[in-house]
Design a protein around this motif. Sequence first.
Motif, PDB file in Angstrom:
ATOM      1  N   THR A 334       0.753  -1.251   0.026  1.00  0.00           N
ATOM      2  CA  THR A 334       0.111   0.132  -0.036  1.00  0.00           C
ATOM      3  C   THR A 334       0.917   1.222  -0.156  1.00  0.00           C
ATOM      4  O   THR A 334       1.895   1.234   0.838  1.00  0.00           O
ATOM      5  N   LYS A 335       0.522   2.425  -0.850  1.00  0.00           N
ATOM      6  CA  LYS A 335       0.847   3.435  -0.758  1.00  0.00           C
ATOM      7  C   LYS A 335       2.520   3.586  -1.486  1.00  0.00           C
ATOM      8  O   LYS A 335       3.247   4.623  -1.301  1.00  0.00           O
ATOM      9  N   GLY A 336       2.697   2.284  -2.155  1.00  0.00           N
ATOM     10  CA  GLY A 336       4.095   2.387  -2.721  1.00  0.00           C
ATOM     11  C   GLY A 336       4.135   2.960  -3.835  1.00  0.00           C
ATOM     12  O   GLY A 336       2.866   3.491  -4.607  1.00  0.00           O
ATOM     13  N   VAL A 337       5.468   3.409  -4.653  1.00  0.00           N
ATOM     14  CA  VAL A 337       5.338   4.148  -5.767  1.00  0.00           C
ATOM     15  C   VAL A 337       5.720   3.387  -7.046  1.00  0.00           C
ATOM     16  O   VAL A 337       6.921   2.460  -6.912  1.00  0.00           O
ATOM     17  N   ILE A 338       5.170   3.483  -8.244  1.00  0.00           N
ATOM     18  CA  ILE A 338       5.387   2.676  -9.249  1.00  0.00           C
ATOM     19  C   ILE A 338       5.617   3.580 -10.529  1.00  0.00           C
ATOM     20  O   ILE A 338       4.729   4.593 -11.021  1.00  0.00           O
ATOM     21  N   LYS A 339       7.131   3.431 -10.911  1.00  0.00           N
ATOM     22  CA  LYS A 339       7.231   4.614 -12.130  1.00  0.00           C
ATOM     23  C   LYS A 339       7.392   3.932 -13.343  1.00  0.00           C
ATOM     24  O   LYS A 339       8.205   2.772 -13.514  1.00  0.00           O
ATOM     25  N   ILE A 340       6.791   4.473 -14.350  1.00  0.00           N
ATOM     26  CA  ILE A 340       6.824   3.733 -15.819  1.00  0.00           C
ATOM     27  C   ILE A 340       7.478   4.793 -16.553  1.00  0.00           C
ATOM     28  O   ILE A 340       7.090   5.998 -16.670  1.00  0.00           O
ATOM     29  N   ARG A 341       8.289   4.503 -17.169  1.00  0.00           N
ATOM     30  CA  ARG A 341       9.121   5.079 -18.288  1.00  0.00           C
ATOM     31  C   ARG A 341       9.212   4.539 -19.611  1.00  0.00           C
ATOM     32  O   ARG A 341       9.175   3.389 -19.512  1.00  0.00           O
ATOM     33  N   TRP A 342       8.979   5.602 -20.733  1.00  0.00           N
ATOM     34  CA  TRP A 342       9.019   4.979 -22.224  1.00  0.00           C
ATOM     35  C   TRP A 342      10.269   5.946 -22.805  1.00  0.00           C
ATOM     36  O   TRP A 342       9.718   7.061 -23.030  1.00  0.00           O
ATOM     37  N   PHE A 343      11.414   5.561 -23.369  1.00  0.00           N
ATOM     38  CA  PHE A 343      12.484   6.681 -23.724  1.00  0.00           C
ATOM     39  C   PHE A 343      13.282   5.962 -24.516  1.00  0.00           C
ATOM     40  O   PHE A 343      13.356   4.657 -24.895  1.00  0.00           O
ATOM     41  N   LYS A 344      14.181   6.759 -25.282  1.00  0.00           N
ATOM     42  CA  LYS A 344      15.061   6.142 -26.173  1.00  0.00           C
ATOM     43  C   LYS A 344      16.490   6.823 -25.988  1.00  0.00           C
ATOM     44  O   LYS A 344      16.310   7.961 -25.648  1.00  0.00           O
ATOM     45  N   ASP A 345      17.594   5.932 -26.367  1.00  0.00           N
ATOM     46  CA  ASP A 345      18.838   6.685 -26.248  1.00  0.00           C
ATOM     47  C   ASP A 345      19.490   5.830 -27.522  1.00  0.00           C
ATOM     48  O   ASP A 345      18.922   5.400 -28.366  1.00  0.00           O
ATOM     49  N   ALA A 347      21.170   3.343 -27.606  1.00  0.00           N
ATOM     50  CA  ALA A 347      21.076   1.859 -27.484  1.00  0.00           C
ATOM     51  C   ALA A 347      19.781   1.549 -28.117  1.00  0.00           C
ATOM     52  O   ALA A 347      19.674   0.244 -28.629  1.00  0.00           O
ATOM     53  N   GLY A 348      18.774   2.411 -28.206  1.00  0.00           N
ATOM     54  CA  GLY A 348      17.383   1.798 -28.644  1.00  0.00           C
ATOM     55  C   GLY A 348      16.368   2.425 -27.782  1.00  0.00           C
ATOM     56  O   GLY A 348      16.585   3.436 -27.144  1.00  0.00           O
ATOM     57  N   ALA A 349      15.296   1.709 -28.027  1.00  0.00           N
ATOM     58  CA  ALA A 349      13.938   2.192 -26.887  1.00  0.00           C
ATOM     59  C   ALA A 349      13.970   1.356 -25.907  1.00  0.00           C
ATOM     60  O   ALA A 349      14.349   0.151 -25.717  1.00  0.00           O
ATOM     61  N   HIS A 350      13.295   2.032 -24.677  1.00  0.00           N
ATOM     62  CA  HIS A 350      13.409   1.154 -23.491  1.00  0.00           C
ATOM     63  C   HIS A 350      12.083   1.397 -22.735  1.00  0.00           C
ATOM     64  O   HIS A 350      11.510   2.714 -22.658  1.00  0.00           O
ATOM     65  N   PHE A 351      11.721   0.501 -22.253  1.00  0.00           N
ATOM     66  CA  PHE A 351      10.306   0.608 -21.202  1.00  0.00           C
ATOM     67  C   PHE A 351      10.722   0.109 -19.948  1.00  0.00           C
ATOM     68  O   PHE A 351      11.208  -1.140 -19.808  1.00  0.00           O
ATOM     69  N   GLU A 352      10.491   0.805 -19.155  1.00  0.00           N
ATOM     70  CA  GLU A 352      10.878   0.513 -17.555  1.00  0.00           C
ATOM     71  C   GLU A 352      10.031   0.733 -16.494  1.00  0.00           C
ATOM     72  O   GLU A 352       9.148   1.641 -16.513  1.00  0.00           O
ATOM     73  N   VAL A 353       9.710  -0.431 -15.599  1.00  0.00           N
ATOM     74  CA  VAL A 353       8.706  -0.169 -14.658  1.00  0.00           C
ATOM     75  C   VAL A 353       9.837  -0.138 -13.443  1.00  0.00           C
ATOM     76  O   VAL A 353      10.492  -1.300 -13.147  1.00  0.00           O
ATOM     77  N   GLN A 354       9.599   0.614 -12.378  1.00  0.00           N
ATOM     78  CA  GLN A 354      10.289   0.719 -11.254  1.00  0.00           C
ATOM     79  C   GLN A 354       9.156   0.802 -10.086  1.00  0.00           C
ATOM     80  O   GLN A 354       8.226   1.386 -10.159  1.00  0.00           O
ATOM     81  N   ASP A 355       9.652  -0.371  -9.114  1.00  0.00           N
ATOM     82  CA  ASP A 355       8.514  -0.191  -7.715  1.00  0.00           C
ATOM     83  C   ASP A 355       9.445  -0.229  -6.753  1.00  0.00           C
ATOM     84  O   ASP A 355      10.643  -0.517  -6.686  1.00  0.00           O
TER      85      ASP A 355
END
Length: 437
Positions: A334-345, A347-355
């Motif tokens: 409960t109340k945890g943080v979930i960060k979602i990112r979609w970006f490129k550099d 090396a290519g495109a990246h999808f990231e989910v951090q909790d």
Amino acid sequence: MLPKDIWRLSLIAALAVVIGAVGGFPGTALAVAGAIYIAWTHRNLRRLLSWVRDPKNHEPPEHEGIFEELTLEIDYLRERHKKRKKKLQNYLKQFQQATRALPDATVVLDEDGAVQWANDAAGRYLGIRWPDDVNQRITNLVRLPALRDFVLERDETKTIEITSPTDPNRHLSVLLAPYSRNQWLFVARDVTQLHRANQIRSDFVANVSHELRTPITVFRGYLETMERQTEVCPPTWRTPLVHMAEHAERMQLLVEELLLLSRLEQEPEVKDPQPVAVGEMLAEIQKQARRLSGGREHIFTLEAEAALRILGAEQEIYSAFSNLVFNAVHYTPTKGVIKIRWFKDAAGAHFEVQDNGIGIAEEHLDRITERFYRVDVSRARAYGGTGLGLSIVKHVLARHGATLAIKSRLGEGSTFRCDFPPEAIVSPEVVRLSRIS
Ligand code: ADP
């Protein structure tokens, strides 16, 4: 100089002096004798040199004194060298016979990937003939795009599976091992039996899942009807009916996911890839994740390059990304943080989910993407997890030429990142438009 030679030289010098003294020219006589001695020595050296230079001439020249000793010593060394050479040649012959008979196709490649040597199995499995194909590049002899990339990459930790160019029913597992300086050993092993066993397993799972699909749908239908007919259904049946419906739903999900996995396994690549607007997709996934989070008040952030699109199968990418986001919801308190990112550099495109959820202990990380592998089975079951989610993610990514990177610390949280190669990116411009939270 040997004592014998010193005596001989002294005797010649003495004789020359005596004869010269008698004639009244001892100096000249000594010089003439010296010149004759030098000429004789030179002749002996020349004979010795031409004998040494001629490997076919086994008969050493006849000499005396130091030249005789020298000749004998050289003769002895020559014989010893000859014997060692013969022994080495025998070893080499035996080694080549053994490697020629190896059941695995073995090819020695130089630094340019050109064939230097190949055994008999290389002819049978790859159509490479030795010595006919010497100095030909292996990528010209076996024209497979996957093999070309593999040979160029030269990653000794990698293996690839190819179909034999000489027999479409034969499957080969190929590896490259560095061998001496700037040489590579290309080894192709016949894995047809293993391939067949995998195929049988995969067909079996697909068939069983398919067969179970209809009966489960029928059960679920009847259960729903019975649940609705409250007036005829005895109250004591209600709880068992609810349990049965829950399990039937779980079974149906399991069967659907197993079928999806076998379909993904059957086709190694996406058939007709289309541009996928990942940014919009993530906004939708985030909405669903909020719903799934319910009263647990997770804090979501979504940072996405809206114009960044990739080529692929939309449904599959949706399934993979949503799996990762929903896992973050399931395994973050409960109340945890979930960060979602979609970006490129670069090396290519990246999808990231951090909790910042429960995290995963190091020892599980290697196996976490295996089917049915769960760190805590009861916890996963409690929310209805099948244990197939990450396996599906891995297969979907592989079909898109992408990879999954997992970083996690027990008690601190996890980061799951999907890395797509630059070739998968559709839109060239970088537009950092949306920053939704
Ligand atoms: P499941 O249906 O059990 O969630 P998955 O294949 O999606 O199956 O995940 C496999 C296991 O990986 C889970 O059972 C869980 O132990 C672990 N896992 C996956 N995602 C996370 C996460 N974000 N945080 C902690 N553990 C996770």
